[in-house]
Design a protein around this motif. Structure first.
Motif, PDB file in Angstrom:
ATOM      1  N   PHE A 131      46.204  41.397  47.250  1.00  0.00           N
ATOM      2  CA  PHE A 131      45.795  39.991  47.084  1.00  0.00           C
ATOM      3  C   PHE A 131      44.336  39.849  46.657  1.00  0.00           C
ATOM      4  O   PHE A 131      43.913  38.757  46.240  1.00  0.00           O
ATOM      5  CB  PHE A 131      45.969  39.246  48.418  1.00  0.00           C
ATOM      6  CG  PHE A 131      44.874  39.545  49.412  1.00  0.00           C
ATOM      7  CD1 PHE A 131      43.803  38.678  49.571  1.00  0.00           C
ATOM      8  CD2 PHE A 131      44.895  40.706  50.170  1.00  0.00           C
ATOM      9  CE1 PHE A 131      42.779  38.968  50.464  1.00  0.00           C
ATOM     10  CE2 PHE A 131      43.891  40.995  51.069  1.00  0.00           C
ATOM     11  CZ  PHE A 131      42.820  40.126  51.216  1.00  0.00           C
ATOM     12  N   LEU A 132      43.555  40.920  46.752  1.00  0.00           N
ATOM     13  CA  LEU A 132      42.100  40.816  46.755  1.00  0.00           C
ATOM     14  C   LEU A 132      41.504  40.726  45.354  1.00  0.00           C
ATOM     15  O   LEU A 132      41.008  41.702  44.800  1.00  0.00           O
ATOM     16  CB  LEU A 132      41.496  42.010  47.508  1.00  0.00           C
ATOM     17  CG  LEU A 132      40.016  41.894  47.892  1.00  0.00           C
ATOM     18  CD1 LEU A 132      39.783  40.734  48.836  1.00  0.00           C
ATOM     19  CD2 LEU A 132      39.521  43.199  48.510  1.00  0.00           C
ATOM     20  N   THR A 133      41.545  39.510  44.801  1.00  0.00           N
ATOM     21  CA  THR A 133      40.818  39.206  43.572  1.00  0.00           C
ATOM     22  C   THR A 133      40.002  37.939  43.814  1.00  0.00           C
ATOM     23  O   THR A 133      40.292  37.160  44.745  1.00  0.00           O
ATOM     24  CB  THR A 133      41.765  38.970  42.373  1.00  0.00           C
ATOM     25  OG1 THR A 133      42.541  37.775  42.618  1.00  0.00           O
ATOM     26  CG2 THR A 133      42.697  40.151  42.161  1.00  0.00           C
ATOM     27  N   GLU A 134      38.995  37.732  43.017  1.00  0.00           N
ATOM     28  CA  GLU A 134      38.164  36.535  43.177  1.00  0.00           C
ATOM     29  C   GLU A 134      38.990  35.264  43.040  1.00  0.00           C
ATOM     30  O   GLU A 134      38.795  34.290  43.779  1.00  0.00           O
ATOM     31  CB  GLU A 134      37.031  36.551  42.147  1.00  0.00           C
ATOM     32  CG  GLU A 134      36.007  37.647  42.381  1.00  0.00           C
ATOM     33  CD  GLU A 134      34.879  37.615  41.363  1.00  0.00           C
ATOM     34  OE1 GLU A 134      34.880  36.698  40.508  1.00  0.00           O
ATOM     35  OE2 GLU A 134      33.996  38.493  41.429  1.00  0.00           O
ATOM     36  N   GLU A 135      39.913  35.285  42.082  1.00  0.00           N
ATOM     37  CA  GLU A 135      40.743  34.097  41.858  1.00  0.00           C
ATOM     38  C   GLU A 135      41.645  33.819  43.047  1.00  0.00           C
ATOM     39  O   GLU A 135      41.828  32.666  43.451  1.00  0.00           O
ATOM     40  CB  GLU A 135      41.587  34.295  40.595  1.00  0.00           C
ATOM     41  CG  GLU A 135      40.799  34.352  39.296  1.00  0.00           C
ATOM     42  CD  GLU A 135      40.215  35.728  39.003  1.00  0.00           C
ATOM     43  OE1 GLU A 135      39.584  35.869  37.942  1.00  0.00           O
ATOM     44  OE2 GLU A 135      40.372  36.645  39.825  1.00  0.00           O
ATOM     45  N   ALA A 136      42.223  34.866  43.624  1.00  0.00           N
ATOM     46  CA  ALA A 136      43.105  34.697  44.767  1.00  0.00           C
ATOM     47  C   ALA A 136      42.338  34.201  45.992  1.00  0.00           C
ATOM     48  O   ALA A 136      42.807  33.318  46.713  1.00  0.00           O
ATOM     49  CB  ALA A 136      43.817  36.010  45.090  1.00  0.00           C
ATOM     50  N   LEU A 137      41.164  34.761  46.227  1.00  0.00           N
ATOM     51  CA  LEU A 137      40.356  34.336  47.378  1.00  0.00           C
ATOM     52  C   LEU A 137      39.976  32.860  47.260  1.00  0.00           C
ATOM     53  O   LEU A 137      39.998  32.121  48.259  1.00  0.00           O
ATOM     54  CB  LEU A 137      39.090  35.198  47.481  1.00  0.00           C
ATOM     55  CG  LEU A 137      39.300  36.638  47.949  1.00  0.00           C
ATOM     56  CD1 LEU A 137      38.002  37.431  47.788  1.00  0.00           C
ATOM     57  CD2 LEU A 137      39.771  36.680  49.391  1.00  0.00           C
ATOM     58  N   GLU A 138      39.633  32.423  46.060  1.00  0.00           N
ATOM     59  CA  GLU A 138      39.296  31.012  45.865  1.00  0.00           C
ATOM     60  C   GLU A 138      40.501  30.118  46.133  1.00  0.00           C
ATOM     61  O   GLU A 138      40.389  29.079  46.795  1.00  0.00           O
ATOM     62  CB  GLU A 138      38.796  30.787  44.440  1.00  0.00           C
ATOM     63  CG  GLU A 138      38.398  29.341  44.164  1.00  0.00           C
ATOM     64  CD  GLU A 138      37.880  29.138  42.747  1.00  0.00           C
ATOM     65  OE1 GLU A 138      37.566  27.976  42.404  1.00  0.00           O
ATOM     66  OE2 GLU A 138      37.801  30.116  41.986  1.00  0.00           O
ATOM     67  N   ALA A 139      41.670  30.541  45.660  1.00  0.00           N
ATOM     68  CA  ALA A 139      42.884  29.755  45.876  1.00  0.00           C
ATOM     69  C   ALA A 139      43.260  29.707  47.354  1.00  0.00           C
ATOM     70  O   ALA A 139      43.688  28.671  47.861  1.00  0.00           O
ATOM     71  CB  ALA A 139      44.030  30.338  45.050  1.00  0.00           C
ATOM     72  N   ILE A 140      43.112  30.837  48.051  1.00  0.00           N
ATOM     73  CA  ILE A 140      43.406  30.888  49.484  1.00  0.00           C
ATOM     74  C   ILE A 140      42.483  29.934  50.243  1.00  0.00           C
ATOM     75  O   ILE A 140      42.924  29.171  51.104  1.00  0.00           O
ATOM     76  CB  ILE A 140      43.252  32.325  50.010  1.00  0.00           C
ATOM     77  CG1 ILE A 140      44.392  33.209  49.507  1.00  0.00           C
ATOM     78  CG2 ILE A 140      43.210  32.342  51.542  1.00  0.00           C
ATOM     79  CD1 ILE A 140      44.192  34.685  49.775  1.00  0.00           C
TER      80      ILE A 140
END
Length: 332
Positions: A297-306
């Motif tokens: 899961f660990l991408t910048e885009e995923a972290l922002e969405a989470i």
């Protein structure tokens, strides 16, 4: 609303702090430790707690939270098998999750594991660092014109299907519910998928029905020299049976971002610890196996969405109109 944020990592705080100014009614207090029966009492005075995929939201923990006035549990992940949903309902605690943050992030990591294990990138990297430029032991397989078998075609599985199609692979899939957007995918029964696939990638939730779906029986139905990837839940695979299959040379390679008994290891630095279980060590002992630390899961885009979705779940509760598709209810 005051939220007690458990199991805080540097990237969690950075991503949530970036989004938090948009939510004037929400305040977050971060703690490093993950939630447990002993420290759940610290949530007194907080209306919500936030946990992750390995956080302990058992019935006992939920009782402590409810006794101390916590009204909602915010999961900053899609999975919720670590939560006693029935107990939460009994105690009047709502449970929210993030059902879709970045399916492409997980699917891309699944393909990265497939490629890296298939082409022995981990071995090649180490050999070259030691000035060993021999190619012995590094032979891989072409994926082009091979068959990819995708088990589970929700958002993540669908993204993996599209990636495999881009590699020029024939894509077959097994799922109870067929995805109408995947007109290039051939849906088959599980036995057919196991028998015909050169690459098998797991993208289904962990349920009573899917527990240990990869076992000695299903492994025996697979092609010899198959590539197996799991970025979903560790318990989809019976690890003892997997190890037996690896030793019997059933698999060309295996890529795992999740594995059984990973809970104590996930996101922690344990390099100075004596491991309670030998599973990780046994898996890593095989030259054709790559294990990563639940990082798909660990991408910048995923972290922002989470971060955004988690705080939207909290905001919707404050405003009295919960986001129903993000609310976790007991299974019938």
């Amino acid at each position: 609303m005051k939220i007690l944020f458990y199991d805080t990592k540097k990237y969690d705080k950075e991503s949530f702090d970036k989004v938090l100014p948009k939510y004037e009614d929400i305040e977050i207090e971060y703690v490093d430790s993950d939630i447990s029966v002993r420290n759940a009492v610290y949530a007194k005075g907080f209306e919500a707690v936030c946990g992750f995929v390995s956080s302990d939201f058992s019935g006992k923990v939920i009782d402590v939270l409810a006794d101390n006035g916590v009204k909602i549990i915010l999961l900053r992940c899609a999975g919720f098998n670590n939560v006693d949903i029935s107990r939460a309902k009994e105690r009047g605690v709502l449970v929210f999750r993030v059902p879709g943050y970045s399916p492409e992030a997980v699917a891309e990591h699944a393909m990265a594991l497939a490629l890296a294990s298939n082409r022995h990138i981990h071995k090649g990297y180490i050999k070259v660092r030691e000035n060993n430029f021999s190619l012995v032991g590094l032979t891989g397989l072409n994926f082009f014109k091979k068959t990819a078998g995708i088990i589970g075609t929700g958002k993540i599985g669908a993204a993996m299907c599209r990636i495999c199609k881009g590699f020029g692979m024939r894509v077959i899939a097994y799922d109870i519910y067929q995805n109408p957007d995947l007109d290039f995918v051939e849906y088959v029964d599980l036995d057919t998928l196991l028998a015909e696939s050169d690459l098998i990638s797991l993208h289904c939730p962990l349920t009573d029905d899917s527990y240990h779906m990869i076992n000695s029986e299903t492994i025996n139905k697979m092609k010899d020299n198959v590539v197996l990837v799991n970025t979903s839940r560790g318990a989809l695979i019976d690890t003892e049976d997997l190890i037996k299959g690896i030793r019997q040379h059933k698999f060309h390679s295996v890529g795992l971002d999740v594995y059984e008994e990973e809970t104590a290891n996930v996101f922690e630095n344990r390099e100075d610890d004596i491991m309670e279980t030998s599973i990780t060590s046994r898996l890593l002992s095989f030259p054709n196996v790559i294990v990563t630390s639940h990082q798909a899961f660990l991408t910048e885009e995923a972290l922002e969405a989470i971060s955004y979705t988690t705080l939207e779940n909290a905001q919707s509760y404050i405003e009295g109109h919960v986001i129903k598709q993000n609310l976790v209810l007991p299974q019938k």
